[in-house]
Motif scaffolding. Structure first.
Motif, PDB file in Angstrom:
ATOM      1  N   GLN A 239       0.840  -1.192   0.000  1.00  0.00           N
ATOM      2  CA  GLN A 239       0.000   0.000   0.000  1.00  0.00           C
ATOM      3  C   GLN A 239       0.880   1.248   0.000  1.00  0.00           C
ATOM      4  OE1 GLN A 239      -3.490  -0.280  -0.121  1.00  0.00           O
ATOM      5  NE2 GLN A 239      -2.834  -2.407  -0.468  1.00  0.00           N
ATOM      6  N   ASP A 245      -6.400   4.298   8.505  1.00  0.00           N
ATOM      7  CA  ASP A 245      -7.452   3.351   8.172  1.00  0.00           C
ATOM      8  C   ASP A 245      -6.876   2.054   7.622  1.00  0.00           C
ATOM      9  OD1 ASP A 245      -9.654   5.016   8.897  1.00  0.00           O
ATOM     10  OD2 ASP A 245      -9.332   6.170   7.060  1.00  0.00           O
ATOM     11  N   VAL A 246      -5.825   2.151   6.830  1.00  0.00           N
ATOM     12  CA  VAL A 246      -5.168   0.955   6.291  1.00  0.00           C
ATOM     13  C   VAL A 246      -4.533   0.154   7.427  1.00  0.00           C
ATOM     14  CG1 VAL A 246      -3.275   0.143   4.828  1.00  0.00           C
ATOM     15  CG2 VAL A 246      -4.792   1.969   4.012  1.00  0.00           C
ATOM     16  N   SER A 304      -9.013  -0.699   0.411  1.00  0.00           N
ATOM     17  CA  SER A 304      -9.798   0.444  -0.078  1.00  0.00           C
ATOM     18  C   SER A 304     -11.099  -0.058  -0.704  1.00  0.00           C
ATOM     19  CB  SER A 304      -8.986   1.246  -1.109  1.00  0.00           C
ATOM     20  OG  SER A 304      -7.797   1.740  -0.541  1.00  0.00           O
ATOM     21  N   ARG A 323     -15.523   2.349   5.960  1.00  0.00           N
ATOM     22  CA  ARG A 323     -14.234   1.684   6.211  1.00  0.00           C
ATOM     23  C   ARG A 323     -14.411   0.367   6.958  1.00  0.00           C
ATOM     24  NH1 ARG A 323     -13.668   7.184   6.501  1.00  0.00           N
ATOM     25  NH2 ARG A 323     -14.670   7.140   8.556  1.00  0.00           N
TER      26      ARG A 323
END
Length: 381
Positions: A239, A245-246, A304, A323
């Motif tokens: 990523q 959030d990831v 995502s 999310r």
């Protein structure tokens, strides 16, 4: 001050125990052995003159007194304890056997089965329920009004979900406000007195660095668990500039793998164009990741997604969640709001979230694997 032991009369000891039981009940109707021990210790620490020879004097007395106090409350109609009353006895030979279908807090709920508000009864609260349903069905519902009415009718929908144990779809038809993100969080707060999202994200972010380090350490070993962790971490490492959030997605998705739990029916994925056709008939509880068409099977974890959805009893309860971590938190809140059991194959994972992330300790000891992981997290602080 002299440390001299005070000799209590029977009436004095009764009054002390009665007062202690009343105060303890404001925290828990069914305190654990550890809770009673702490209460007894606090009593003799505050008042050394009440210290008795032996280790279990006040503790044993408090346990018996709490039982008697619950009996009095049940006879007076207190819902939280009367629901467990009426068991088989000489005077009630047709009653249920002890420990059969006991309805009590199991996941550290604070407001498990409250009484109706003063001046209200089932009929008056039912009228408010109809108002809530009519307001939800409007194009632009008044969420402030809904929040106020849901707070007022909390005892009614709590009684229905705990005592009647309806199908989730039927229950949500009567209480459609619980399909709103905000009302799931509000209901969780009403049940536990904890802010769901604030607590969940604060503890998740606090433990993320150490959990990622433990995942990477485990991924260097051999075996299926290590291979599965490597697969998740490899996708995470690809990523570009992973944001918070990831990182949250990676930590939550890898947690059950690290705890040697995996349920392919819980983490489900579908293409955006086939969402409404996705077969969820035999899905008790799941997080559904909605991705761009054609990419559903290309990765073990999607950082995502187009959106997320929560599935309960084959029904898309809440859609359009932005999310993965948001969906995870909302599902945890729904488990409390709808009085659900944890997913059978992910019990350790959700117990860890409950006790470590959410701080909801039910007094029961952690399983060895969870205890070891919590100690690893605490050692890094």
């Amino acid at each position: 001050m002299s440390g001299k032991q005070l000799k209590l009369t029977r009436a004095q000891k009764h009054n002390i125990l009665e007062t202690m039981a009343s105060v303890m009940h404001t925290f828990k109707a069914y305190p654990s052995d550890r809770d009673v021990c702490l209460a007894a210790k606090a009593l003799v620490t505050t008042h050394p003159c009440l210290n008795e020879p032996g280790s279990y004097g006040w503790k044993t007395s408090l346990k018996f007194k709490m039982g008697n106090y619950r009996t009095k409350l049940a006879r007076a109609g207190c819902a939280e304890v009367s629901v467990n009353a009426g068991r088989r006895s000489i005077n009630n030979p047709e009653g249920e056997y002890p420990h059969s279908n006991i309805k009590r807090a199991r996941k550290a709920e604070v407001n498990y089965l409250p009484n109706f508000p003063r001046g209200e009864d089932k009929a008056s609260l039912e009228e408010l329920r109809v108002q809530i349903k009519n307001e939800v069905e409007k194009t632009e519902p008044n969420k402030v009004m809904i929040e106020k009415l849901m707070q007022t009718t909390f005892a009614l929908h709590r009684h229905e979900i705990v005592q009647e144990n309806p199908m989730v779809k039927d229950f949500l038809e009567k209480w459609p406000a619980l399909r709103f993100h905000s009302q799931v969080c509000a209901e969780f707060h009403r049940v536990t007195n904890i802010n769901l999202q604030k607590q969940f994200y604060a503890e998740l972010d606090r433990h993320t660095p150490r959990l990622m380090a433990l995942y990477r350490q485990k991924a260097t070993c051999t075996g299926k668990i290590s291979e599965a962790l490597r697969n998740i971490l490899n996708h995470y490492d690809h990523q570009e500039a992973p944001d918070v959030d990831v990182k949250r997605t990676a930590v939550l998705r890898a947690l059950p793998v690290y705890l040697r739990e995996e349920d392919p029916e819980f983490f489900k994925t579908c293409d955006a164009g086939t969402l409404d056709e996705t077969n969820l008939t035999d899905t008790p509880v799941a997080l559904l990741t909605v991705v761009a068409d054609g990419s559903a099977e290309t990765s073990p974890v999607h950082f995502s997604p187009s959106s997320m959805a929560v599935v309960v009893e084959g029904d898309l309860v809440i859609r359009d969640i932005a999310r993965f971590a948001d969906a995870y938190a909302i599902l945890f809140g729904l488990i409390y709001a709808l009085h659900l059991d944890y997913p059978r194959k992910l019990v350790h994972t959700f117990t860890f979230v409950q006790k470590v992330f959410m701080g909801l300790d039910d007094g029961k000891p952690l399983k060895p694997s969870l205890h070891a992981l919590r100690n690893d997290l605490l050692q890094s602080e």
